[in-house]
Design a protein around this motif. Structure first.
Motif, PDB file in Angstrom:
ATOM      1  N   ALA A   7      27.174  33.164 -56.185  1.00  0.00           N
ATOM      2  CA  ALA A   7      28.320  33.792 -55.533  1.00  0.00           C
ATOM      3  C   ALA A   7      28.058  35.252 -55.214  1.00  0.00           C
ATOM      4  N   TYR A   8      27.084  35.843 -55.913  1.00  0.00           N
ATOM      5  CA  TYR A   8      26.783  37.265 -55.714  1.00  0.00           C
ATOM      6  C   TYR A   8      25.624  37.485 -54.748  1.00  0.00           C
ATOM      7  N   GLU A   9      24.977  36.406 -54.288  1.00  0.00           N
ATOM      8  CA  GLU A   9      23.845  36.546 -53.387  1.00  0.00           C
ATOM      9  C   GLU A   9      24.324  36.793 -51.968  1.00  0.00           C
ATOM     10  N   GLN A  10      23.646  37.627 -51.263  1.00  0.00           N
ATOM     11  CA  GLN A  10      23.949  37.876 -49.870  1.00  0.00           C
ATOM     12  C   GLN A  10      23.192  36.873 -49.000  1.00  0.00           C
ATOM     13  N   PRO A  11      23.769  36.412 -47.896  1.00  0.00           N
ATOM     14  CA  PRO A  11      23.134  35.397 -47.054  1.00  0.00           C
ATOM     15  C   PRO A  11      21.733  35.776 -46.612  1.00  0.00           C
ATOM     16  N   GLY A  12      21.509  37.060 -46.323  1.00  0.00           N
ATOM     17  CA  GLY A  12      20.199  37.461 -45.818  1.00  0.00           C
ATOM     18  C   GLY A  12      19.279  38.034 -46.875  1.00  0.00           C
ATOM     19  N   GLU A  13      19.657  37.912 -48.158  1.00  0.00           N
ATOM     20  CA  GLU A  13      18.884  38.534 -49.223  1.00  0.00           C
ATOM     21  C   GLU A  13      17.514  37.884 -49.355  1.00  0.00           C
ATOM     22  N   ALA A  14      16.495  38.706 -49.522  1.00  0.00           N
ATOM     23  CA  ALA A  14      15.126  38.197 -49.618  1.00  0.00           C
ATOM     24  C   ALA A  14      14.887  37.563 -50.976  1.00  0.00           C
ATOM     25  N   GLY A  15      14.204  36.427 -50.962  1.00  0.00           N
ATOM     26  CA  GLY A  15      13.782  35.776 -52.185  1.00  0.00           C
ATOM     27  C   GLY A  15      12.278  35.863 -52.320  1.00  0.00           C
ATOM     28  N   PHE A  16      11.774  35.332 -53.427  1.00  0.00           N
ATOM     29  CA  PHE A  16      10.335  35.371 -53.664  1.00  0.00           C
ATOM     30  C   PHE A  16       9.576  34.686 -52.525  1.00  0.00           C
ATOM     31  N   GLY A  17      10.123  33.561 -52.059  1.00  0.00           N
ATOM     32  CA  GLY A  17       9.463  32.820 -50.982  1.00  0.00           C
ATOM     33  C   GLY A  17       9.345  33.614 -49.701  1.00  0.00           C
ATOM     34  N   ASP A  18      10.304  34.499 -49.448  1.00  0.00           N
ATOM     35  CA  ASP A  18      10.255  35.319 -48.235  1.00  0.00           C
ATOM     36  C   ASP A  18       9.095  36.315 -48.296  1.00  0.00           C
ATOM     37  N   TYR A  19       8.848  36.855 -49.483  1.00  0.00           N
ATOM     38  CA  TYR A  19       7.721  37.785 -49.627  1.00  0.00           C
ATOM     39  C   TYR A  19       6.390  37.040 -49.548  1.00  0.00           C
ATOM     40  N   VAL A  20       6.392  35.795 -50.027  1.00  0.00           N
ATOM     41  CA  VAL A  20       5.185  34.975 -49.878  1.00  0.00           C
ATOM     42  C   VAL A  20       4.908  34.722 -48.396  1.00  0.00           C
ATOM     43  N   GLN A  21       5.962  34.372 -47.642  1.00  0.00           N
ATOM     44  CA  GLN A  21       5.794  34.132 -46.205  1.00  0.00           C
ATOM     45  C   GLN A  21       5.346  35.386 -45.468  1.00  0.00           C
ATOM     46  N   LEU A  22       5.730  36.535 -45.988  1.00  0.00           N
ATOM     47  CA  LEU A  22       5.319  37.807 -45.387  1.00  0.00           C
ATOM     48  C   LEU A  22       3.800  37.943 -45.375  1.00  0.00           C
ATOM     49  N   LEU A  23       3.126  37.290 -46.316  1.00  0.00           N
ATOM     50  CA  LEU A  23       1.672  37.386 -46.444  1.00  0.00           C
ATOM     51  C   LEU A  23       0.938  36.328 -45.619  1.00  0.00           C
ATOM     52  N   LYS A  24       1.676  35.539 -44.849  1.00  0.00           N
ATOM     53  CA  LYS A  24       1.094  34.496 -44.002  1.00  0.00           C
ATOM     54  C   LYS A  24       0.192  33.555 -44.811  1.00  0.00           C
ATOM     55  N   PRO A  25       0.784  32.761 -45.700  1.00  0.00           N
ATOM     56  CA  PRO A  25      -0.020  31.918 -46.587  1.00  0.00           C
ATOM     57  C   PRO A  25      -0.914  30.905 -45.868  1.00  0.00           C
ATOM     58  N   ARG A  26      -0.503  30.422 -44.706  1.00  0.00           N
ATOM     59  CA  ARG A  26      -1.360  29.468 -43.984  1.00  0.00           C
ATOM     60  C   ARG A  26      -2.635  30.140 -43.510  1.00  0.00           C
ATOM     61  N   VAL A  27      -2.494  31.330 -42.966  1.00  0.00           N
ATOM     62  CA  VAL A  27      -3.681  32.085 -42.551  1.00  0.00           C
ATOM     63  C   VAL A  27      -4.510  32.446 -43.771  1.00  0.00           C
ATOM     64  N   MET A  28      -3.835  32.819 -44.851  1.00  0.00           N
ATOM     65  CA  MET A  28      -4.530  33.189 -46.080  1.00  0.00           C
ATOM     66  C   MET A  28      -5.378  32.034 -46.607  1.00  0.00           C
ATOM     67  N   SER A  29      -4.880  30.798 -46.480  1.00  0.00           N
ATOM     68  CA  SER A  29      -5.634  29.650 -46.984  1.00  0.00           C
ATOM     69  C   SER A  29      -6.964  29.507 -46.253  1.00  0.00           C
ATOM     70  N   LEU A  30      -6.968  29.762 -44.948  1.00  0.00           N
ATOM     71  CA  LEU A  30      -8.214  29.705 -44.181  1.00  0.00           C
ATOM     72  C   LEU A  30      -9.145  30.840 -44.598  1.00  0.00           C
ATOM     73  N   VAL A  31      -8.589  32.026 -44.786  1.00  0.00           N
ATOM     74  CA  VAL A  31      -9.379  33.179 -45.222  1.00  0.00           C
ATOM     75  C   VAL A  31     -10.018  32.910 -46.574  1.00  0.00           C
ATOM     76  N   VAL A  32      -9.228  32.411 -47.518  1.00  0.00           N
ATOM     77  CA  VAL A  32      -9.733  32.140 -48.870  1.00  0.00           C
ATOM     78  C   VAL A  32     -10.838  31.097 -48.828  1.00  0.00           C
ATOM     79  N   PHE A  33     -10.622  30.027 -48.071  1.00  0.00           N
ATOM     80  CA  PHE A  33     -11.604  28.954 -48.025  1.00  0.00           C
ATOM     81  C   PHE A  33     -12.924  29.420 -47.420  1.00  0.00           C
ATOM     82  N   THR A  34     -12.870  30.098 -46.273  1.00  0.00           N
ATOM     83  CA  THR A  34     -14.117  30.520 -45.627  1.00  0.00           C
ATOM     84  C   THR A  34     -14.818  31.615 -46.428  1.00  0.00           C
ATOM     85  N   ALA A  35     -14.043  32.499 -47.074  1.00  0.00           N
ATOM     86  CA  ALA A  35     -14.655  33.527 -47.930  1.00  0.00           C
ATOM     87  C   ALA A  35     -15.322  32.879 -49.135  1.00  0.00           C
ATOM     88  N   LEU A  36     -14.661  31.887 -49.714  1.00  0.00           N
ATOM     89  CA  LEU A  36     -15.229  31.184 -50.861  1.00  0.00           C
ATOM     90  C   LEU A  36     -16.517  30.480 -50.489  1.00  0.00           C
TER      91      LEU A  36
END
Length: 310
Positions: A6-35
């Motif tokens: 009841a106290y959350e704002q509709p547009g409030e950022a959650g943990f998942g939003d900060y994860v999406q900020l890092l572009k996890p799909r692109v990151m997966s390709l970066v991690v794999f090719t670097a590895l």
């Protein structure tokens, strides 16, 4: 007991939003090719150092994504593909995205230098700068060659991984770089063909907007033809072998057939089947890169048993 929702704002950022900020799909390709770049190198790396190196490379990739989302928030809000991203959706403030990007950049570069070596850290710093400044701030909005030149940012990770292990750059790491660099334009241009008006509405001078769809189809075919010898040629280096050669021949033959099919089509045919061929080639291009690097990894894994390499 009161409901905390009841106290959350509709547009409030959650943990998942900060994860999406890092572009996890692109990151997966970066991690794999670097590895892969790290593991196929001729120098063994302690598992703890290897894990730390890949972690900091991933953080660097996430930093690049956050900086890109900060800068591109205005055009992301216009494009259907990107309007749900955290910044244009109003879940994360632009200033927060900038702070996250800058903070992670500093941490990633310094810690990679301490964990591995300063050559790899320097390459990571240059990659972040190239993606955030050269590509996002300059090339993306100024030239239809944005994807061609900007593709270098996504091509550095295997070179960084190799540098983490060896402290150097070699023909093998350059070829892994070239493989991703040459793959990037046909991959993104296939996407641009069926994204329709997204790029023009956002004012991004993608090739489809500045030179038309016929020219884009021509470019896809030409770049795919140029890509094939780079991909196959890597088979004859220390990271190649019969497994990789077989995979490269099959994958590039299929990619060339797909590019040829795109080249033969006109817009009337493409619209009639809702760009089925273009979408199919784009999906295949995602597997194309993962399978090439998977074949590099297979050669390295089998080499101690006398089964990988030449």
């Amino acid at each position: 007991m009161s409901d905390i929702r009841a106290y959350e704002q509709p547009g409030e950022a959650g943990f998942g939003d900060y994860v999406q900020l890092l572009k996890p799909r692109v990151m997966s390709l970066v991690v794999f090719t670097a590895l892969v770049g790290l593991l196929v190198a001729p120098v063994s790396v302690h598992p703890v150092i290897a894990f730390a190196s890949i972690l900091f490379i991933a953080l660097g990739a996430g930093a690049s994504g956050a900086l890109n989302m900060w800068w591109d928030a205005d055009i992301d809000a216009v494009m259907r593909r990107t309007k749900g991203r955290p910044v244009p959706a109003g879940k994360v403030e632009a200033g927060e995205a900038l702070a996250v990007g800058l903070g992670l950049s500093g941490i990633a570069v310094v810690m990679l230098g301490l964990a591995a070596n300063w050559l790899s850290a320097g390459l990571l710093a240059f990659t972040i700068f190239f993606y955030a400044v050269v590509y996002s701030m300059w090339l993306k909005r100024s030239t239809p060659q944005n994807i061609v030149i900007g593709g270098a940012a996504g091509a550095f990770p295997p070179m960084i991984g190799w540098a983490c292990a060896t402290g150097s750059v070699s023909i093998e790491s350059v070829l892994m770089f070239a493989l991703i660099f040459m793959w990037t334009p046909p991959h993104f241009w296939a996407l641009a063909l069926f994204m329709k008006d997204d790029y023009s509405n956002a004012g991004v001078p993608m090739l489809t907007v500045t030179h038309g769809r016929r020219s884009t189809r021509n470019h896809i075919l030409v770049y795919t033809i140029l890509l094939a010898p780079v991909a196959v040629g890597a088979a004859f280096t220390s990271i190649g072998g019969p497994i990789y050669l077989t995979a490269a021949l099959a994958l590039n033959a299929w990619f060339l057939i797909g590019a040829w099919r795109i080249w033969k089509r006109d817009e009337a045919a493409a619209e009639a089947d809702n760009y089925a061929t273009e979408k199919s080639v784009f999906r295949f291009s995602l597997y194309y890169l993962f399978l090439h690097f998977g074949a590099f990894l297979a050669e390295a894994a089998l080499k101690p048993y006398g089964l990988g390499g030449w």
